[in-house]
Design a protein around this motif. Sequence first.
Motif, PDB file in Angstrom:
ATOM      1  N   LEU A 211       0.833  -1.200   0.000  1.00 47.88           N
ATOM      2  CA  LEU A 211       0.000   0.000   0.000  1.00 47.88           C
ATOM      3  C   LEU A 211       0.867   1.249   0.000  1.00 47.88           C
ATOM      4  O   LEU A 211       0.556   2.242  -0.667  1.00 47.88           O
ATOM      5  N   GLY A 212       1.980   1.199   0.722  1.00 44.40           N
ATOM      6  CA  GLY A 212       2.900   2.330   0.721  1.00 44.40           C
ATOM      7  C   GLY A 212       3.445   2.601  -0.665  1.00 44.40           C
ATOM      8  O   GLY A 212       3.577   3.751  -1.095  1.00 44.40           O
ATOM      9  N   ARG A 213       3.764   1.521  -1.397  1.00 43.40           N
ATOM     10  CA  ARG A 213       4.271   1.674  -2.762  1.00 43.40           C
ATOM     11  C   ARG A 213       3.203   2.305  -3.663  1.00 43.40           C
ATOM     12  O   ARG A 213       3.501   3.181  -4.484  1.00 43.40           O
ATOM     13  N   ILE A 214       1.966   1.881  -3.485  1.00 49.83           N
ATOM     14  CA  ILE A 214       0.870   2.431  -4.289  1.00 49.83           C
ATOM     15  C   ILE A 214       0.690   3.919  -4.000  1.00 49.83           C
ATOM     16  O   ILE A 214       0.513   4.736  -4.912  1.00 49.83           O
ATOM     17  N   HIS A 215       0.759   4.279  -2.732  1.00 51.56           N
ATOM     18  CA  HIS A 215       0.606   5.694  -2.369  1.00 51.56           C
ATOM     19  C   HIS A 215       1.741   6.543  -2.949  1.00 51.56           C
ATOM     20  O   HIS A 215       1.508   7.652  -3.450  1.00 51.56           O
ATOM     21  N   ARG A 216       2.953   6.026  -2.886  1.00 47.97           N
ATOM     22  CA  ARG A 216       4.089   6.773  -3.453  1.00 47.97           C
ATOM     23  C   ARG A 216       3.930   6.940  -4.957  1.00 47.97           C
ATOM     24  O   ARG A 216       4.195   8.010  -5.512  1.00 47.97           O
ATOM     25  N   ARG A 217       3.493   5.876  -5.619  1.00 51.17           N
ATOM     26  CA  ARG A 217       3.303   5.945  -7.069  1.00 51.17           C
ATOM     27  C   ARG A 217       2.211   6.935  -7.432  1.00 51.17           C
ATOM     28  O   ARG A 217       2.334   7.710  -8.383  1.00 51.17           O
ATOM     29  N   HIS A 218       1.135   6.928  -6.652  1.00 57.11           N
ATOM     30  CA  HIS A 218       0.043   7.869  -6.910  1.00 57.11           C
ATOM     31  C   HIS A 218       0.521   9.313  -6.725  1.00 57.11           C
ATOM     32  O   HIS A 218       0.158  10.198  -7.514  1.00 57.11           O
ATOM     33  N   ALA A 219       1.324   9.548  -5.716  1.00 56.86           N
ATOM     34  CA  ALA A 219       1.865  10.892  -5.485  1.00 56.86           C
ATOM     35  C   ALA A 219       2.713  11.338  -6.674  1.00 56.86           C
ATOM     36  O   ALA A 219       2.638  12.488  -7.118  1.00 56.86           O
ATOM     37  N   GLU A 220       3.527  10.438  -7.194  1.00 57.47           N
ATOM     38  CA  GLU A 220       4.361  10.759  -8.356  1.00 57.47           C
ATOM     39  C   GLU A 220       3.498  11.109  -9.570  1.00 57.47           C
ATOM     40  O   GLU A 220       3.797  12.051 -10.309  1.00 57.47           O
ATOM     41  N   LEU A 221       2.418  10.359  -9.769  1.00 57.28           N
ATOM     42  CA  LEU A 221       1.538  10.619 -10.913  1.00 57.28           C
ATOM     43  C   LEU A 221       0.828  11.959 -10.776  1.00 57.28           C
ATOM     44  O   LEU A 221       0.619  12.665 -11.776  1.00 57.28           O
ATOM     45  N   LEU A 222       0.455  12.329  -9.555  1.00 58.02           N
ATOM     46  CA  LEU A 222      -0.177  13.630  -9.347  1.00 58.02           C
ATOM     47  C   LEU A 222       0.746  14.761  -9.794  1.00 58.02           C
ATOM     48  O   LEU A 222       0.309  15.750 -10.383  1.00 58.02           O
ATOM     49  N   LEU A 223       2.033  14.606  -9.512  1.00 57.84           N
ATOM     50  CA  LEU A 223       2.983  15.648  -9.896  1.00 57.84           C
ATOM     51  C   LEU A 223       3.192  15.678 -11.406  1.00 57.84           C
ATOM     52  O   LEU A 223       3.318  16.749 -12.008  1.00 57.84           O
ATOM     53  N   VAL A 224       3.209  14.505 -12.022  1.00 59.73           N
ATOM     54  CA  VAL A 224       3.422  14.435 -13.473  1.00 59.73           C
ATOM     55  C   VAL A 224       2.220  15.002 -14.227  1.00 59.73           C
ATOM     56  O   VAL A 224       2.365  15.702 -15.232  1.00 59.73           O
ATOM     57  N   GLU A 225       1.017  14.715 -13.737  1.00 60.67           N
ATOM     58  CA  GLU A 225      -0.202  15.083 -14.461  1.00 60.67           C
ATOM     59  C   GLU A 225      -0.804  16.416 -13.995  1.00 60.67           C
ATOM     60  O   GLU A 225      -1.872  16.808 -14.466  1.00 60.67           O
ATOM     61  N   ALA A 226      -0.122  17.099 -13.094  1.00 59.49           N
ATOM     62  CA  ALA A 226      -0.659  18.360 -12.567  1.00 59.49           C
ATOM     63  C   ALA A 226      -0.897  19.360 -13.693  1.00 59.49           C
ATOM     64  O   ALA A 226      -0.180  19.388 -14.695  1.00 59.49           O
ATOM     65  N   LYS A 227      -1.916  20.185 -13.520  1.00 59.75           N
ATOM     66  CA  LYS A 227      -2.256  21.169 -14.553  1.00 59.75           C
ATOM     67  C   LYS A 227      -2.695  22.470 -13.895  1.00 59.75           C
ATOM     68  O   LYS A 227      -3.122  22.491 -12.735  1.00 59.75           O
ATOM     69  N   LEU A 228      -2.577  23.538 -14.643  1.00 54.14           N
ATOM     70  CA  LEU A 228      -3.051  24.831 -14.171  1.00 54.14           C
ATOM     71  C   LEU A 228      -4.552  24.941 -14.428  1.00 54.14           C
ATOM     72  O   LEU A 228      -5.080  24.304 -15.347  1.00 54.14           O
ATOM     73  N   PRO A 229      -5.264  25.739 -13.629  1.00 58.32           N
ATOM     74  CA  PRO A 229      -6.695  25.926 -13.877  1.00 58.32           C
ATOM     75  C   PRO A 229      -6.907  26.709 -15.161  1.00 58.32           C
ATOM     76  O   PRO A 229      -5.980  27.345 -15.678  1.00 58.32           O
ATOM     77  N   PRO A 230      -8.122  26.668 -15.707  1.00 61.63           N
ATOM     78  CA  PRO A 230      -8.394  27.448 -16.924  1.00 61.63           C
ATOM     79  C   PRO A 230      -8.048  28.913 -16.718  1.00 61.63           C
ATOM     80  O   PRO A 230      -8.234  29.468 -15.644  1.00 61.63           O
ATOM     81  N   HIS A 231      -7.504  29.529 -17.770  1.00 57.25           N
ATOM     82  CA  HIS A 231      -7.173  30.953 -17.707  1.00 57.25           C
ATOM     83  C   HIS A 231      -8.455  31.763 -17.587  1.00 57.25           C
ATOM     84  O   HIS A 231      -9.530  31.336 -18.002  1.00 57.25           O
ATOM     85  N   GLN A 232      -8.348  32.948 -17.019  1.00 54.36           N
ATOM     86  CA  GLN A 232      -9.519  33.799 -16.837  1.00 54.36           C
ATOM     87  C   GLN A 232     -10.266  33.993 -18.150  1.00 54.36           C
ATOM     88  O   GLN A 232     -11.493  33.933 -18.184  1.00 54.36           O
ATOM     89  N   GLY A 233      -9.533  34.237 -19.231  1.00 52.33           N
ATOM     90  CA  GLY A 233     -10.198  34.447 -20.509  1.00 52.33           C
ATOM     91  C   GLY A 233     -10.960  33.216 -20.947  1.00 52.33           C
ATOM     92  O   GLY A 233     -12.085  33.290 -21.451  1.00 52.33           O
ATOM     93  N   ASP A 234     -10.368  32.032 -20.742  1.00 48.73           N
ATOM     94  CA  ASP A 234     -11.041  30.788 -21.084  1.00 48.73           C
ATOM     95  C   ASP A 234     -12.286  30.603 -20.226  1.00 48.73           C
ATOM     96  O   ASP A 234     -13.327  30.153 -20.706  1.00 48.73           O
ATOM     97  N   ARG A 235     -12.184  30.961 -18.941  1.00 48.06           N
ATOM     98  CA  ARG A 235     -13.311  30.793 -18.038  1.00 48.06           C
ATOM     99  C   ARG A 235     -14.473  31.691 -18.453  1.00 48.06           C
ATOM    100  O   ARG A 235     -15.634  31.267 -18.436  1.00 48.06           O
TER     101      ARG A 235
END
Length: 349
Positions: A211-235
Amino acid sequence: MIENTISSRLASLVWETALRAGVCRAQLAGGLGVDAAVLGDDLVRVPTESAWRMWELLYAAVGHRSGLRVAATATRGRLTVWDYLFTSGATLAESLRTVTGMRAVVADPRGGAEVIVSGGLLTVRDLSAVEPGPILGMVDEFTLSVMLQRAREATGQHLVPIRVSFRHPAPREHRHLKDVFGTGRIEFDAPYAEMTFLDVAELPTGSDPELGRIHRRHAELLLVEAKLPPHQGDRVRMALHEAVRGGEYRLELVAQRLSISPRTLQRRLREQGTSWRDEVDAIRHEQAAELLRETDLPIRSIATRLGYTDPRALQRAFQRQTGRSPGEFRRAGEDPSAERVTGATIQRL
């Protein structure tokens, strides 16, 4: 990793605490600068500057105890997988090294933290770069108190540090800090925000290695797939598209959907060299072109759906935009609108 950002989950804790403290939602929305709806998206990162403005609003409402108020809302799981990294290793020291190594899951990647084990002492040190000022104390108190609570939960013991240090000047009264950390040995104006414990490094966390390995892997994926919110103009454009499509595109309603005031929305449009009317006209034209191209709806029905007073009003507007009538456009099966419309639409807010 996206520098100069924090996780939306961390921003949501500040947002919720500020609302409970009586900070106006419109003020918070203006400080956040992005749609509050993104605060529930684990992959979204919020600009650190935006979070800083929310901290300032909270401090103005509550004062120097604000950091601990936010920490009180940070129950296990509120900070996503980072909370579960405290049980990712067999011992507390091992788990804390993972926690500090994955700090960017919730905090600005520009900062850092470290775990120092020397003899029977274990020190957790925050190395993040925070500008001096009242907010510094709030952030440091929040960070250390949350880490202490997670460490207690991981070991099942009421851990008490033998020393706690903060970088901000001593407040007039800090009994509340003694109550939270369980010690009177609290230092201020220190070079780092840190906690030191005695004989806790080898305490088991009851972790499951897999389970610890799964949590570490999930944390790594969150950092890789992180994104910025829509820009004000897009919103703004997304909100306008939805409003026009639903037949309700009054300025007040769209501003409410964006959690800003109508005056603020108009000001942001002016700053981009456009106006509310120009944007509504452009989006109505885009949707008219789409309906003409992709449906067999009568022109009268399209005019009604998009809020035109009658088919002639749609025809006049379409002629201005494209140089063709709606019927000619439909017969040609073309969409010449893109080049003509772009100049009137929002570029970036």
